[in-house]
Each structure stands twice: as C-alpha cells, then as structure tokens.
Design an enzyme around this catalytic site. Sequence first.
Site, PDB file in Angstrom:
ATOM      1  N   GLY A 155      -2.630  12.370   4.839  1.00 46.43           N
ATOM      2  CA  GLY A 155      -1.585  11.417   4.485  1.00 46.43           C
ATOM      3  C   GLY A 155      -0.211  11.790   4.972  1.00 46.43           C
ATOM      4  O   GLY A 155       0.129  12.972   5.094  1.00 46.43           O
ATOM      5  N   HIS A 215       0.813  -1.210   0.000  1.00 51.38           N
ATOM      6  CA  HIS A 215       0.000   0.000   0.000  1.00 51.38           C
ATOM      7  C   HIS A 215       0.853   1.269   0.000  1.00 51.38           C
ATOM      8  O   HIS A 215       1.202   1.798   1.046  1.00 51.38           O
ATOM      9  CB  HIS A 215      -0.894  -0.029   1.246  1.00 51.38           C
ATOM     10  CG  HIS A 215      -1.958   1.002   1.270  1.00 51.38           C
ATOM     11  ND1 HIS A 215      -3.044   0.908   2.104  1.00 51.38           N
ATOM     12  CD2 HIS A 215      -2.126   2.165   0.586  1.00 51.38           C
ATOM     13  CE1 HIS A 215      -3.836   1.963   1.941  1.00 51.38           C
ATOM     14  NE2 HIS A 215      -3.277   2.737   1.018  1.00 51.38           N
ATOM     15  N   HIS A 240      -5.411  -0.311   5.766  1.00 50.53           N
ATOM     16  CA  HIS A 240      -5.177   0.565   6.921  1.00 50.53           C
ATOM     17  C   HIS A 240      -6.249   0.496   8.015  1.00 50.53           C
ATOM     18  O   HIS A 240      -6.899   1.487   8.345  1.00 50.53           O
ATOM     19  CB  HIS A 240      -4.971   2.009   6.474  1.00 50.53           C
ATOM     20  CG  HIS A 240      -5.927   2.546   5.443  1.00 50.53           C
ATOM     21  ND1 HIS A 240      -7.292   2.371   5.501  1.00 50.53           N
ATOM     22  CD2 HIS A 240      -5.698   3.273   4.313  1.00 50.53           C
ATOM     23  CE1 HIS A 240      -7.862   2.957   4.472  1.00 50.53           C
ATOM     24  NE2 HIS A 240      -6.907   3.513   3.729  1.00 50.53           N
ATOM     25  N   HIS A 249       3.105  14.348   0.086  1.00 43.83           N
ATOM     26  CA  HIS A 249       2.539  15.635  -0.316  1.00 43.83           C
ATOM     27  C   HIS A 249       3.641  16.687  -0.272  1.00 43.83           C
ATOM     28  O   HIS A 249       4.633  16.543   0.452  1.00 43.83           O
ATOM     29  CB  HIS A 249       1.400  16.065   0.614  1.00 43.83           C
ATOM     30  CG  HIS A 249       0.205  15.181   0.559  1.00 43.83           C
ATOM     31  ND1 HIS A 249      -0.617  15.101  -0.542  1.00 43.83           N
ATOM     32  CD2 HIS A 249      -0.316  14.309   1.472  1.00 43.83           C
ATOM     33  CE1 HIS A 249      -1.594  14.238  -0.315  1.00 43.83           C
ATOM     34  NE2 HIS A 249      -1.425  13.740   0.895  1.00 43.83           N
ATOM     35  N   ASP A 283       0.958   2.792   3.730  1.00 40.36           N
ATOM     36  CA  ASP A 283       0.100   3.848   3.184  1.00 40.36           C
ATOM     37  C   ASP A 283       0.918   5.113   2.935  1.00 40.36           C
ATOM     38  O   ASP A 283       0.475   6.227   3.207  1.00 40.36           O
ATOM     39  CB  ASP A 283      -1.084   4.140   4.107  1.00 40.36           C
ATOM     40  CG  ASP A 283      -2.177   4.981   3.436  1.00 40.36           C
ATOM     41  OD1 ASP A 283      -2.109   5.185   2.207  1.00 40.36           O
ATOM     42  OD2 ASP A 283      -3.093   5.435   4.149  1.00 40.36           O
ATOM     43  N   ASP A 290      -8.528   2.796  -3.370  1.00 47.69           N
ATOM     44  CA  ASP A 290      -7.992   3.433  -2.168  1.00 47.69           C
ATOM     45  C   ASP A 290      -7.903   4.945  -2.327  1.00 47.69           C
ATOM     46  O   ASP A 290      -7.461   5.454  -3.356  1.00 47.69           O
ATOM     47  CB  ASP A 290      -6.619   2.887  -1.821  1.00 47.69           C
ATOM     48  CG  ASP A 290      -6.130   3.449  -0.501  1.00 47.69           C
ATOM     49  OD1 ASP A 290      -6.722   3.110   0.539  1.00 47.69           O
ATOM     50  OD2 ASP A 290      -5.188   4.251  -0.515  1.00 47.69           O
ATOM     51  N   HIS A 321       1.548   5.140  -2.288  1.00 43.97           N
ATOM     52  CA  HIS A 321       1.108   6.103  -3.301  1.00 43.97           C
ATOM     53  C   HIS A 321       2.368   6.730  -3.900  1.00 43.97           C
ATOM     54  O   HIS A 321       3.101   7.430  -3.202  1.00 43.97           O
ATOM     55  CB  HIS A 321       0.222   7.181  -2.672  1.00 43.97           C
ATOM     56  CG  HIS A 321      -1.030   6.629  -2.050  1.00 43.97           C
ATOM     57  ND1 HIS A 321      -2.221   6.519  -2.738  1.00 43.97           N
ATOM     58  CD2 HIS A 321      -1.259   6.140  -0.809  1.00 43.97           C
ATOM     59  CE1 HIS A 321      -3.138   5.989  -1.933  1.00 43.97           C
ATOM     60  NE2 HIS A 321      -2.578   5.745  -0.763  1.00 43.97           N
ATOM     61  N   LEU A 322       2.614   6.449  -5.169  1.00 41.84           N
ATOM     62  CA  LEU A 322       3.810   6.990  -5.830  1.00 41.84           C
ATOM     63  C   LEU A 322       3.506   8.247  -6.641  1.00 41.84           C
ATOM     64  O   LEU A 322       4.418   8.863  -7.184  1.00 41.84           O
ATOM     65  CB  LEU A 322       4.452   5.921  -6.716  1.00 41.84           C
ATOM     66  CG  LEU A 322       4.986   4.688  -5.973  1.00 41.84           C
ATOM     67  CD1 LEU A 322       5.692   3.749  -6.938  1.00 41.84           C
ATOM     68  CD2 LEU A 322       5.910   5.082  -4.826  1.00 41.84           C
ATOM     69  N   ARG A 323       2.210   8.608  -6.769  1.00 42.28           N
ATOM     70  CA  ARG A 323       1.784   9.871  -7.391  1.00 42.28           C
ATOM     71  C   ARG A 323       2.165   9.995  -8.858  1.00 42.28           C
ATOM     72  O   ARG A 323       2.166  11.117  -9.401  1.00 42.28           O
ATOM     73  CB  ARG A 323       2.367  11.064  -6.623  1.00 42.28           C
ATOM     74  CG  ARG A 323       2.152  11.039  -5.114  1.00 42.28           C
ATOM     75  CD  ARG A 323       0.708  11.007  -4.719  1.00 42.28           C
ATOM     76  NE  ARG A 323       0.514  11.292  -3.296  1.00 42.28           N
ATOM     77  CZ  ARG A 323      -0.571  10.994  -2.606  1.00 42.28           C
ATOM     78  NH1 ARG A 323      -1.582  10.369  -3.209  1.00 42.28           N
ATOM     79  NH2 ARG A 323      -0.681  11.290  -1.340  1.00 42.28           N
TER      80      ARG A 323
END
Length: 446
Positions: free
Chosen positions: A340, A76, A248, A325, A321, A168, A78-80
Amino acid sequence: MRMSEDRMVIRGGRVLDPASGLDGVFDLWIRGGRIEKLVSSEPADSQDGAGGIGIPEVTVVEASGCYVMPGLIDLHVHLRDPGLTYKEDIATGGQAAARGGFTTVCCMANTKPVVDNAETVRYVVEKAAGVSPVHVIPVGAVTVGMEGRELTDMAAMKAAGAGAVSEDGKTVMDREVCRLGMERARDLGLVTMAHCEHRGMLAGGVMNEGPVSKRLGLPGFCNGAEDVIAARDILLAEETGARLHLCHCSTAGSVALLQGAKKLGLPVTGEACPHHFTLTEEAVDGADANFKMAPPLRTAEDVAAIRAGLADGTLDCISTDHAPHAAWEKEKGMREAPCGIIGLETAVALTVSELVRPGILTPMQMAEKMSYRPAVILGIGKGRLAAGAAADVTVIDPQAEYEIDKESFASRARNTPFHGRRVHGRVEVTVVDGRIVYEREGRRRG
C-alpha cells in the site's frame, strides 16, 4: 464541526459541472452552505454585487486560470481508525483529503476492530463529525471480522451511516457467501465494492509476475489472480442483479471483463488508481517497499489498457486506495513490508499530469471521474455545481508545476513512490459545506 461562511464567491474560474455539461468561466456564489447561483464572470476590479468587492461579508476566492469542480469524492481510502491510528486516523486522513481536494471520502472496513457492526460504524461517523474537515462515509464489511464466513448485519450498518459494503484488503473466497452478501446488499440498495484477488493464486508474490520479478529475484503473482475474481463477481452480479464496483482495476483483463459486463447492461462499475495509470513494474527496484502494493504495478500493456478504459468510460472513476503505513513498516523491504501507498495528496497532480495534459482525459472527464460518477455510484446528492446543491467545491490550478514533497503532507504517513516527482496540477482551495477547509498557503485572496 464544519460551519458555513456567511457568503462566498469563487470568482472567474473555469466551472466544470459534469451533471449538466456546463463548462465556462463563471462566478460561483455560495450562501449558507449551498450553491446560490452561477453568473457570468465579471472583471476582477468590478465594484458591484456580481464582483463581490465592496460587500464586506462576502469571502472572495480568486479562481482565474483554475478549474472549479464539484468537490472530489474518493470511493476508496483507508483511514486506519479505529485501532491502527499510528498509521493514520480520521483527523489526519481528513486533513490529507482536504489538502488533496477531496470533500468526501469512503473509508474501508479493515480496521482493528473491523467495521462490521453498527456500533463501529457510529464510532467512525461520530468521530468524523467532530474532527474531520471533510465528509467521511464508512464502508461496512461483508462478513463478520472479514473472515469470509458469516454475513454482517448490513441493515444495521446502513442505518448507522455505512454507505457501501466491501471486504477490501481481502476477497470473499467462498462463492456462496459472496453471492448471499451481494443479494443482501442489493436488497438494501448498497453497492458491493470488490477486492479482486484470488488468494490461491498469490503464491507469496510481492510484485507482478514477469521478467522484472525474475530479474530481481522476487516472487511474483500473475494477472490471473485479479482477473478470475473479477470474472466471478461479474457473473454473480448478473445472477443476483446486485450493484458491483470493482476496486483498483490494474490489468488489461479486468478492463476487458468490465467492458463486456457493461455491453451486457450489467450494474457493474470500476475504478482505477493513479499509481496504476502512472507507473509500471519497471519502477520496482527490489529494495524500496514504497513500490509494493496490492494489486501490484503491472506491465506497460496493462497501464495502456487502464488509460484507455478511463478514456472510453469503461472505468468509471479514479480512486486513490490511500493506504498509510508507518515508516518502520515499509523499511522492512519488499518481502516483509505491508502493501500500500498513500494517495490523497498526489491524486490530482498525477491525474492532471498523466491524463489531462497529454489529452487522454478532458478536464470535464476528470471532474466526472473524480466527483460526479463516484457520487452516482454511492447514490448521494453530490458531485454537482448547480443552484441549491451542497457547496462542496474544489479549485485546481492545472498549470502549477512543482515537486511532490512527502514532508509537506498532512497525512501521518509518508509511504509514497512519488516523492521528488515533477508534476502539474495543484489544489488551491477546498470548500466543504460552504466553508474553506483548505487553502494553499500564500495564495491571494480577493
């Protein structure tokens, strides 16, 4: 592109292989990107072939006093990438993963554009092959545009390299769409990863609802927002026979629901994140949005339930997770900042410090929850240290004590609530396909 060393030996470490139950001091030999053999460890000054000294083509990694685990797998992150690469991209996220001991990561679909078709899946796969030091497995969206209405072409996404499906960041609120999506994933052998959050119960909340939110004058949202969707999705898993993974988990209620599902023999698994077994709502000061996440930091009772669920096997794995940002986004404050935090480079230390050292988890359980079980959930042939297995290996010094420094991170982002925290447990070496992709600066080579 990852290329194997000619030959390598990771020498004298405590080898932990949950798949076989092996726990002992061994030399782990690697050749051609695969594990060649494990042999009883020889003294460090050995001059024969078992010790590795005197064989010029052998790279020697000294691991005395360290855990040697199957390469860590994060279900889990987030590589954006694509579209939001000012926060993170596949290259920087892959570097952060390697530094954090992860050899495989699953990246979520809430990018721009959304990963909801084969073309975008291929973009992630092909870019990762060129720039990431670790394996990257895309997770495809359940619905087109993550809008909760029309199902994606999951078969095409799987053929292009997607390893699971998830919405997600959002919840598929329409029960029938969710059911049909789980059925389609079931037929394709894909696990559905559920973000459990009832949108109608969020009420504009920015943290956990309770005495702390009231004291700070911030809107909160209740545990029920998570629990009601966890219950719904478990019922859908029972109805459809689909494999369901709860992302999560943060509440005592979701842990109890998962425990009940397992007692019924349902194909349901769940994960917990380090921030949810480390921090409570009391950590929120009302100003620092690095403590804003979804689901939010909960009560001490919820944290205790998460820890107990990890210890007794209700919660199958530890995921991060990882949600990067930009600094200016988090500087907007609790009400306006996005949810996040990043987690790839702090997960090992927090797990060792908060779970292993206090005796909540054994080192073997840590390896199981951070490598073997994630591999089983994905259905990939990783998470093992045995002859013939892929040479993905993580070396961790559990005694190393240091202060988390966000400025040293490989991630493009810095949004962590753990900056300055004293911890134990440091990643020393990360090996992917028989090649060292991260080695702590200054450590001694053999």
